[in-house]
Design a protein around this motif. Sequence first.
Motif, PDB file in Angstrom:
ATOM      1  N   ASN A 129       0.846  -1.198   0.000  1.00 29.22           N
ATOM      2  CA  ASN A 129       0.000   0.000   0.000  1.00 29.22           C
ATOM      3  C   ASN A 129       0.883   1.250   0.000  1.00 29.22           C
ATOM      4  N   CYS A 130       0.380   2.314  -0.614  1.00 29.48           N
ATOM      5  CA  CYS A 130       1.221   3.506  -0.788  1.00 29.48           C
ATOM      6  C   CYS A 130       1.640   4.145   0.538  1.00 29.48           C
ATOM      7  N   THR A 131       0.852   3.978   1.573  1.00 28.26           N
ATOM      8  CA  THR A 131       1.210   4.592   2.855  1.00 28.26           C
ATOM      9  C   THR A 131       2.458   3.915   3.423  1.00 28.26           C
ATOM     10  N   GLN A 157      -2.088  11.876   4.571  1.00 29.28           N
ATOM     11  CA  GLN A 157      -2.283  11.236   3.266  1.00 29.28           C
ATOM     12  C   GLN A 157      -3.035  12.116   2.277  1.00 29.28           C
ATOM     13  N   ALA A 158      -2.502  12.104   1.054  1.00 25.47           N
ATOM     14  CA  ALA A 158      -3.068  12.911  -0.026  1.00 25.47           C
ATOM     15  C   ALA A 158      -4.367  12.293  -0.545  1.00 25.47           C
ATOM     16  N   GLY A 161      -4.825   9.233  -3.058  1.00 27.71           N
ATOM     17  CA  GLY A 161      -4.851   7.858  -2.548  1.00 27.71           C
ATOM     18  C   GLY A 161      -6.243   7.264  -2.684  1.00 27.71           C
ATOM     19  N   ALA A 162      -7.250   8.115  -2.722  1.00 23.99           N
ATOM     20  CA  ALA A 162      -8.634   7.645  -2.895  1.00 23.99           C
ATOM     21  C   ALA A 162      -9.060   7.749  -4.363  1.00 23.99           C
ATOM     22  N   GLU A 228      -6.123   1.623   6.790  1.00 22.40           N
ATOM     23  CA  GLU A 228      -4.785   2.131   6.454  1.00 22.40           C
ATOM     24  C   GLU A 228      -3.809   1.903   7.614  1.00 22.40           C
ATOM     25  N   ARG A 253      -6.126  11.874   6.682  1.00 18.70           N
ATOM     26  CA  ARG A 253      -6.262  12.425   5.324  1.00 18.70           C
ATOM     27  C   ARG A 253      -6.133  13.946   5.429  1.00 18.70           C
ATOM     28  N   HIS A 260       2.071  11.415  -0.147  1.00 21.72           N
ATOM     29  CA  HIS A 260       1.817  11.095   1.254  1.00 21.72           C
ATOM     30  C   HIS A 260       3.036  11.516   2.095  1.00 21.72           C
TER      31      HIS A 260
HETATM   32  C1  2RA Z   1      -4.977   5.794   0.388  1.00 19.20           C
HETATM   33  N1  2RA Z   1      -3.201   4.241   0.763  1.00 19.20           N
HETATM   34  O1  2RA Z   1      -4.189   6.728   0.522  1.00 19.20           O
HETATM   35  C2  2RA Z   1      -4.485   4.434   0.146  1.00 19.20           C
HETATM   36  C3  2RA Z   1      -4.486   4.149  -1.312  1.00 19.20           C
HETATM   37  N2  2RA Z   1      -4.079   2.828  -1.607  1.00 19.20           N
HETATM   38  O2  2RA Z   1      -6.180   5.932   0.436  1.00 19.20           O
END
Ligand code: 2RA
Length: 351
Positions: A129-131, A157-158, A161-162, A228, A253, A260
């Motif tokens: 996952n990007c995080t 988180q940017a 990501g969604a 997450e 978020r 991120h």
């Molecule tokens: C988010 N990490 O930022 C998730 C996307 N895969 O929502």
Amino acid sequence: MAPTLALVGATGAVGTVMIDIMNGRQEWPWGEVRLIASQRSAGRHLTVRGVEHTVVALSPEAFDGVDIAMFDVPDEISAEWAPIAASRGAVVVDNSGAFRMDDDVPLVVPECNLDRIHDRPRGIIANPNCTTLSMMAALGALHRTFDLRELVVASYQAVSGAGVAGVERLYAELAAVVGKGVGVRAGDVREALEAARLPLEDSPFPAPLALNVVPAAGSYKGDGWYSEELKVRNESRKILGIPDLRVSATCVRVPVVTTHSLAVHATFASEVTVEQAREVFEAQPSVVLMDDPADNVFPTPADVVGGDPTYVGRIRQALDFPNTLDFFVCGDNLRKGAALNTYEIAEALAR
Ligand code: 2RA
């Protein structure tokens, strides 16, 4: 013969970034490139490295002759189609959450555990996952040298990501609040969004993002945790090969489009100085140090978005925890956080 590379989800948000990455690569080990997407997008024309390709529809036959298939599609599509691609002889590198915690699927960050790509009984390799990914190049380098024992993380988180819907929602919300003098009274941002016909039910986020931060990222999983946060814990353990690593994360978020950020509080087996940490970061090619707070040098999403490295700054030895380093990282969640890491795995397989 040069291997055939397929990109599944070629017309999606991450697929588009993937093509950008493919266009910018110096080495090009591939023979045929096959772009695959849903029936709806089939027939579209996309250009890769100056060659026009027609997107083909996802089908079992689309994988015939494919050596490596990169999947940038939602979990349920990967869950169904990655095993089909593998059964047709392709090695799948999957960017969804469908297989990340499967014991028979390695979860790979090239800077940390590239050797795991060879151990893939299902023919599938998962991309984190990007995080988690946004901090892993930096954290993995420290762990190799100093032996990580505990990890406490807060994410910023940017909205990308969604997905595209997240980005569109943020822009619409910002347009609805700018110049309205809101953000000074509880509830006035929600009222401004209602007045602009932006009901929260239509948002991918559970609270307003404009002029706000939202301590809820992913889906609620019970016992107080969001998906997450659990991903950060479970994936960090698997990638670093520390099954009992003590991890706690709070994922938030923020009104940032892409990139991120994470505030990392990492505890090691023994004392680590800032100088030692800097040496480790400087030796890691995919980490860029931006750390001169006296001169306002630190990474911010707005300053590093679109870049491939993991940007690290604000490195401190925690005042009351001698074995602990605090630092701040930023990573583009669509590039290293998604497409680039997937491509790097595919490239390593081709080598
Ligand atoms: C988010 N990490 O930022 C998730 C996307 N895969 O929502």
